[in-house]
Design an enzyme around this catalytic site. Structure first.
Site, PDB file in Angstrom:
ATOM      1  CG  ASP A  10      -2.090   0.889   1.112  1.00 31.15           C
ATOM      2  OD1 ASP A  10      -2.282   1.487   0.030  1.00 31.15           O
ATOM      3  OD2 ASP A  10      -2.832   1.027   2.102  1.00 31.15           O
ATOM      4  CG  ASN A  58      -7.348  -2.353  -5.864  1.00 34.56           C
ATOM      5  OD1 ASN A  58      -6.390  -3.095  -5.673  1.00 34.56           O
ATOM      6  ND2 ASN A  58      -7.632  -1.348  -5.039  1.00 34.56           N
TER       7      ASN A  58
HETATM    8  C1  FPP Z   1      -1.776   0.258  -3.334  1.00 35.47           C
HETATM    9  O1  FPP Z   1      -1.339   1.584  -3.458  1.00 35.47           O
HETATM   10  C2  FPP Z   1      -1.311  -0.568  -4.417  1.00 35.47           C
HETATM   11  C3  FPP Z   1      -2.102  -1.102  -5.394  1.00 35.47           C
HETATM   12  C4  FPP Z   1      -3.547  -0.885  -5.476  1.00 35.47           C
HETATM   13  C5  FPP Z   1      -1.574  -1.946  -6.454  1.00 35.47           C
HETATM   14  C6  FPP Z   1      -0.357  -2.759  -6.131  1.00 35.47           C
HETATM   15  C7  FPP Z   1       0.454  -2.853  -7.363  1.00 35.47           C
HETATM   16  C8  FPP Z   1       1.798  -2.836  -7.403  1.00 35.47           C
HETATM   17  C9  FPP Z   1       2.636  -2.857  -6.218  1.00 35.47           C
HETATM   18  C10 FPP Z   1       2.545  -2.770  -8.683  1.00 35.47           C
HETATM   19  C11 FPP Z   1       2.417  -3.915  -9.601  1.00 35.47           C
HETATM   20  C12 FPP Z   1       2.289  -5.257  -8.990  1.00 35.47           C
HETATM   21  C13 FPP Z   1       2.826  -6.345  -9.520  1.00 35.47           C
HETATM   22  C14 FPP Z   1       2.590  -7.695  -8.925  1.00 35.47           C
HETATM   23  C15 FPP Z   1       3.697  -6.263 -10.677  1.00 35.47           C
HETATM   24  P1  FPP Z   1      -2.435   2.736  -3.560  1.00 35.47           P
HETATM   25  O2  FPP Z   1      -2.568   3.102  -4.986  1.00 35.47           O
HETATM   26  O3  FPP Z   1      -3.689   2.299  -2.883  1.00 35.47           O
HETATM   27  O4  FPP Z   1      -1.729   3.871  -2.746  1.00 35.47           O
HETATM   28  P2  FPP Z   1      -2.434   5.027  -1.902  1.00 35.47           P
HETATM   29  O5  FPP Z   1      -3.198   4.346  -0.796  1.00 35.47           O
HETATM   30  O6  FPP Z   1      -1.270   5.816  -1.412  1.00 35.47           O
HETATM   31  O7  FPP Z   1      -3.308   5.773  -2.858  1.00 35.47           O
END
Ligand code: FPP
Length: 242
Positions: A10, A58
């Site tokens: 996250d 998501n």
């Molecule tokens: C949360 O950060 C992360 C995600 C929703 C996606 C996770 C994806 C990755 C780590 C990259 C690609 C993954 C792979 C397996 C190649 P957020 O966007 O919710 O962050 P925020 O809470 O700060 O907005």
């Protein structure tokens, strides 16, 4: 050493906005953390690593962000395959993968099939995954089996339910890591986390590297796991008599 580490990755968006960058940059850099952590876990000899890469919820993000995440995942699955093979890493997927766009699904199927015999470590990618949805599906399958007379309701126990949930005999996580300072489970592994040690860190996922994994492992190793029972150190007599 924990047998199974699960990670809620996250903070990609916050990492980007702190730098005045687009959220996509946070996700891109988050992909580098995925590679670093997979390789560190492999070196450390952790048998199972689950990464919560895309949740059931998501899908409600703006279309452009979902498309970007899908492209990133597609690229990851195609470009990392060689490294996975070299390190003998088996990849499995959890979640409603049939909801993924066809090219991502195909790349996932290829990676899962190509790595199926690898025995060095298992990386489980939770994609379009939700803990409640997983439990509902399992309940439906068990109810159908009972209605068809294949099992009797009193045969259903914890092991039967666990079997309906897990892929490839993955044990329950010993350690759950969540980055970015959020202190919640967010519909991840609801059944499987019953006795998991929880570790929350302020580090945003794009900054999470081997040293952060080591810090989480050190915290885990300092915990006493009793699974609701007592151990020698804490087992004082119940009453003072004799
Ligand atoms: C949360 O950060 C992360 C995600 C929703 C996606 C996770 C994806 C990755 C780590 C990259 C690609 C993954 C792979 C397996 C190649 P957020 O966007 O919710 O962050 P925020 O809470 O700060 O907005």
């Amino acid at each position: 050493m924990p047998c199974h580490v699960a990670i809620v990755m996250d903070g990609n968006g916050r990492w980007a906005s702190q730098r005045g960058l687009a959220r996509s940059e946070g996700h891109r850099r988050g992909k580098d953390s995925v590679r670093a952590v997979v390789e560190a876990a492999r070196e450390l000899g952790i048998p199972y690593l689950t990464l919560f890469a895309f949740s059931h919820e998501n899908w409600h993000r703006p279309g452009a962000e979902v498309r970007f995440l899908m492209q990133l995942l597609h690229r990851y699955l195609t470009t990392e395959l060689k490294r996975m093979m070299k390190r003998e890493i088996r990849v499995v997927a959890l979640g409603d993968v049939e909801r993924l766009p066809a090219p991502v699904r195909r790349a996932l199927e290829r990676t899962v099939a190509a790595t199926a015999e690898n025995r060095g470590m298992t990386v489980a990618l939770a994609l379009s995954y939700g803990g409640r949805q997983e439990i509902v599906k399992a309940a439906r399958r068990l109810a159908a089996a009972a209605a068809a007379g294949r099992i009797s309701p009193d045969q259903i126990d914890e092991a039967t339910v666990a079997n309906e949930l897990t892929v490839g005999g993955i044990p329950d996580p010993d350690l759950l890591i969540r980055t970015s300072g959020e202190i919640r489970i967010s519909n991840f592994f609801l059944f499987q986390l019953a006795y998991t040690e929880l570790y929350f860190t302020e580090t945003l996922w794009p900054d999470f590297r081997e040293r952060d994994l080591l810090a989480a492992l050190a915290a885990y190793q300092a915990r006493q796991r009793r699974f609701g029972a007592l151990d020698g150190a804490t087992a004082a007599p119940l009453s003072a008599a004799n």
